[in-house]
Scaffold this motif. Structure first.
Motif, mmCIF file in Angstrom:
data_model
loop_
_atom_site.group_PDB
_atom_site.id
_atom_site.type_symbol
_atom_site.label_atom_id
_atom_site.label_comp_id
_atom_site.label_asym_id
_atom_site.label_seq_id
_atom_site.Cartn_x
_atom_site.Cartn_y
_atom_site.Cartn_z
ATOM 1 N N ALA A 33 -5.136 2.831 0.408
ATOM 2 C CA ALA A 33 -4.050 2.535 -0.534
ATOM 3 C C ALA A 33 -3.577 1.092 -0.397
ATOM 4 C CB ALA A 33 -2.884 3.501 -0.301
ATOM 5 N N ALA B 243 -3.522 3.431 -5.593
ATOM 6 C CA ALA B 243 -2.878 3.416 -4.279
ATOM 7 C C ALA B 243 -1.921 4.588 -4.120
ATOM 8 C CB ALA B 243 -2.145 2.094 -4.067
ATOM 9 N N TYR C 147 -3.823 7.825 -3.677
ATOM 10 C CA TYR C 147 -4.424 7.939 -2.343
ATOM 11 C C TYR C 147 -3.373 8.379 -1.319
ATOM 12 C CZ TYR C 147 -8.463 5.293 -4.146
ATOM 13 O OH TYR C 147 -9.559 4.875 -4.847
ATOM 14 N N ILE C 148 -2.182 7.799 -1.403
ATOM 15 C CA ILE C 148 -1.116 8.198 -0.480
ATOM 16 C C ILE C 148 -0.745 9.659 -0.707
ATOM 17 C CG2 ILE C 148 1.324 7.870 0.104
ATOM 18 C CD1 ILE C 148 -0.326 5.696 1.314
#
Length: 290
Positions: free
Chosen positions: A119, A70, A73-74
């Protein structure tokens, strides 16, 4: 185990897990654009902070894969959007064409949007985590990435272009733009292991010092490193009249500030040695060298 061996132990499995959310599909899918940016190198600093912290407190790093995915991804979404013409207008990222150059602006925007959404999806669907933990992690990540964290810092960065700001204003900007996600990576995993409130306070202090040091080092790279070493155009911050530590304090004072934050990190880790294995986290200090 040192950080190099730890990364080697989990890198392949983590990279596979990172991409499994975006299988290769036909040309109508956004996945090729996403996979392009996800596989474009990088230190994976934030996700491996999460995995290393879980290991340091005696947990299983694989239990934190969804959280580590997550945050990456951010971070990846933020880089795709940061490179866009409306933002920093960078043509290269890590030595390769930026996403909007490899594809187009619309595709890059959608790739970033999809990564941001994914995310929160991967954390919400991790049934190995208790429902209460998932809700807490989602709230923490939203705060770190949104209008109180990274986005807020990015907005300050835009507003301050061409203006002379104070050191306090610059620190506040960095605390949000860069610091929020790094602090999340160093504090959120503590909810997955058993630690005392005092340890949480110490880790919060470490996270703040490390995040500031990381951004100061990034500023110094702009001045001291070549385009080839950085994998992007070097003096873009100067050309955009952005505020940085070297621009505000001068080169020597910026280097001294970096050394001061690294020392703070070392002192905090020394105090934490009784409750955790600090070896892996100490190795992350090597990333702060210029």
């Amino acid at each position: 185990m040192n950080l190099q061996d730890f990364r080697r132990s989990y890198a392949a499995a983590f990279e596979e897990a990172l991409l499994e959310e975006f299988p290769e599909q036909d040309a109508t899918s956004i996945h090729p654009s996403i996979r392009y940016s996800l596989t474009n190198g990088g230190k994976r600093l934030r996700p491996f902070f999460i995995l290393a912290l879980v290991q340091a407190f005696g947990g299983d790093p694989k239990s934190a894969f969804s959280l580590a995915k997550a945050i990456e991804y951010i971070h990846c979404y933020s880089l795709i959007h940061d490179d866009l013409p409306a933002m920093d207008d960078d043509d290269y990222r890590r030595g390769k064409p930026s996403n909007h150059k490899a594809f187009d602006e619309a595709t890059a925007i959608l790739a970033g949007d999809a990564l941001q959404a994914k995310a929160f999806e991967v954390i919400s669907q991790d049934t190995d985590l208790a429902a209460e933990s998932r809700v807490s992690l989602l709230a923490q990540l939203a705060k770190a990435a949104g209008d109180q964290g990274m986005v807020a810092g990015q907005m300050k960065d835009i507003i301050y272009e061409g203006q002379k700001v104070s050191l306090a204003q610059l620190k506040a900007l960095y605390d949000q733009k860069t610091g929020a996600l790094i602090r999340f990576s160093l504090q959120a995993p503590l909810g997955l292991v058993q630690v005392s409130d005092q340890t949480k306070l110490e880790m919060a202090s470490f996270a703040q010092a490390y995040a500031l040091a990381f951004q100061i080092q990034n500023d110094l790279q702009e001045v001291l490193w070549t385009d080839e070493e950085r994998g992007k155009h070097t003096h873009s911050d100067q050309e955009l009249e952005k505020n940085t530590y070297p621009a505000l304090l001068g080169l020597e004072a910026a280097q001294e500030a970096l050394r001061g934050e690294i020392k703070r990190c070392e002192e905090i880790l020394s105090r934490l040695e009784e409750v955790m294995d600090t070896t892996l986290i100490r190795d992350f200090l090597d990333y702060l060298k210029v």
